[in-house]
Design a protein around this motif. Structure first.
Motif, PDB file in Angstrom:
ATOM      1  N   SER A   1       0.833  -1.193   0.000  1.00 52.70           N
ATOM      2  CA  SER A   1       0.000   0.000   0.000  1.00 52.70           C
ATOM      3  C   SER A   1       0.870   1.247   0.000  1.00 52.70           C
ATOM      4  N   LEU A   2       0.240   2.385  -0.213  1.00 47.99           N
ATOM      5  CA  LEU A   2       0.974   3.658  -0.209  1.00 47.99           C
ATOM      6  C   LEU A   2      -0.007   4.797   0.051  1.00 47.99           C
TER       7      LEU A   2
ATOM      8  N   MET B   1      -0.908   6.310  -8.894  1.00 46.77           N
ATOM      9  CA  MET B   1      -0.338   5.540 -10.001  1.00 46.77           C
ATOM     10  C   MET B   1       1.176   5.792 -10.111  1.00 46.77           C
ATOM     11  N   GLU B   2       1.558   7.058 -10.005  1.00 46.53           N
ATOM     12  CA  GLU B   2       2.990   7.375 -10.111  1.00 46.53           C
ATOM     13  C   GLU B   2       3.766   6.858  -8.906  1.00 46.53           C
ATOM     14  N   ASN B   3       3.173   6.992  -7.721  1.00 47.95           N
ATOM     15  CA  ASN B   3       3.846   6.473  -6.535  1.00 47.95           C
ATOM     16  C   ASN B   3       4.022   4.955  -6.627  1.00 47.95           C
TER      17      ASN B   3
ATOM     18  N   ARG C   1       4.280   3.212  -9.338  1.00 48.22           N
ATOM     19  CA  ARG C   1       5.365   2.970 -10.298  1.00 48.22           C
ATOM     20  C   ARG C   1       6.714   3.148  -9.621  1.00 48.22           C
ATOM     21  N   ASP C   2       6.844   4.215  -8.824  1.00 45.28           N
ATOM     22  CA  ASP C   2       8.140   4.534  -8.237  1.00 45.28           C
ATOM     23  C   ASP C   2       8.505   3.615  -7.068  1.00 45.28           C
ATOM     24  N   VAL C   3       7.481   3.181  -6.321  1.00 49.80           N
ATOM     25  CA  VAL C   3       7.780   2.393  -5.126  1.00 49.80           C
ATOM     26  C   VAL C   3       7.816   0.895  -5.426  1.00 49.80           C
TER      27      VAL C   3
ATOM     28  N   ARG D   1      10.396  -0.691  -9.226  1.00 49.79           N
ATOM     29  CA  ARG D   1      11.782  -0.269  -9.415  1.00 49.79           C
ATOM     30  C   ARG D   1      12.672  -1.410  -9.881  1.00 49.79           C
TER      31      ARG D   1
END
Lengths: 115, 260
Positions: free
Chosen positions: A46-47, A56-58, A60-62, A65
């Motif tokens: 989760s985030l 969506m971007e988080n 992708r980044d979290v 990677r």
């Protein structure tokens, strides 16, 4: 009256923590990733994010990677309804002695091949 | 390969500084972004900016490796990054500028990613195969950096009164460092004759258009600068680069040739 349980509710109820989140805190989102080999999206964690674009971007980044995935689903955690663990006995245990529900009693003709 | 190397000798005098310019700019901005590691406003953004820092570091390595190959056996990427003096660095001044706050960091990344996007879109057609290959790979990364930073410029610009004020202050803060993107250095002008470098003047219009579009959505006003700062691409830097390098190079200078 039916009580609605949200994902993450139980810890707060048992721990006696108030579920009043600060207004400045971003809402929680659940992230599902489909890997290159997989057909289904699997829950990876989760985030926090302010809206779906940021989620969506988080995600992708979290969570992608290390080449984990080729597709992302995000859903706000409050939209996920969870079963109540206190009802586990009545919900799941009745299935344990009903082995006839597994299709292991049929003899498959060879022509069918692998099912 | 042999004939290829011989072909490159005539312009290696200009190709080496060009590679160093491209490497230095990405290395220095990577380092600035990496300073946010552990200090991001939330965990997710901390990771996002660190990812971008690592992407830029990867681009820097590619350019340093190419420069080292052209410079000869006594050079390698570590020497070029860690053992050069501030006046040998050819990065854009905007890259070495201190992070200030999140708004400045975000806006700088947006300006830079927007520049890199149009820059690499042209450089991938370079007559130099190595530069073209690096640009093609980097463009995929930069496309995401641009998306991510655009999202944040709009979010903060068109956010609360406070976030809008901070973003507009950032526009003011960075206004003198924009035009340097679009000023040709001597080595770029020379390499342009062989279509090795690209004409950075020619991408200014696209850059400005994109910034205007995003600013309109973000309810921000672009501020032109009456006295822009130049010189970074030729080694003239602020004291900020000196202190940045002091920290970044300290390990390699204290323990020469140390490796991971």
């Amino acid at each position: 009256m039916i009580k609605k349980y949200y994902y993450g509710d139980y810890g707060e109820i048992e721990g006696g923590v108030s579920s009043n989140k600060s207004e400045t805190e971003f809402p929680l989102w659940e992230v599902f990733i489909r890997s290159k080999q997989g057909l289904d999206h699997k829950h990876v964690g989760s985030l926090h994010a302010a809206d779906v674009a940021m989620a969506m971007e988080n995600a992708r980044d979290v969570y992608t990677r290390r080449m984990e995935g080729v597709s992302i689903w995000v859903v706000e955690s409050k939209h996920i309804h969870a079963s109540n663990p206190d009802e586990a006995e009545s919900l799941y245990e009745p299935a344990t002695d009903k082995i006839y529900r597994h299709p292991t009693f049929y003899n498959l003709p060879d022509e069918v091949g692998h099912m | 390969m042999q004939s290829n190397t011989q072909q490159q000798i005539p312009n290696s005098k200009f190709l080496i500084p060009y590679c160093l310019h491209l490497a230095d700019t990405t290395l220095i901005l990577s380092h600035r972004n990496s300073e946010w590691c552990g200090h991001g406003p939330i965990l997710e953004q901390d990771i996002a900016l660190t990812n971008i820092a690592l992407d830029l570091l990867g681009q820097a390595r590619n350019f340093y490796q190419y420069a080292a190959m052209l410079m000869g056996v006594e050079f390698d990427e570590d020497k070029l990054a860690y053992l050069r003096e501030p006046n040998e660095f050819k990065n854009h001044l905007i890259a070495e500028h201190p992070n200030s706050d999140w708004a400045v960091t975000i806006l700088r990344q947006f300006y830079f990613s927007c520049y890199q996007y149009y820059f690499y879109s042209e450089l991938k057609n370079s007559n130099d195969e190595q530069l073209a290959a690096i640009a093609t790979k980097a463009l995929k990364e930069v496309t995401y950096h641009l998306r991510w930073s655009t999202e944040w410029v709009v979010r903060l610009g068109d956010g609360t009164e406070e976030s809008n004020t901070k973003m507009q202050n950032a526009v003011e803060f960075l206004k003198d460092y924009v035009i340097e993107f679009f000023v040709m250095s001597d080595y770029e002008t020379e390499l342009l004759k062989d279509a090795v470098s690209i004409d950075v003047k020619a991408i200014q219009g696209k850059w400005q258009q994109k910034v205007n579009d995003v600013f309109e959505e973000a309810t921000l006003n672009f501020v032109p600068s009456p006295n822009s700062r130049f010189g970074g691409k030729d080694g003239e830097h602020s004291e900020h680069l000196v202190s940045l390098l002091e920290e970044m190079q300290s390990l390699q200078r204290t323990y020469p040739n140390s490796v991971w």
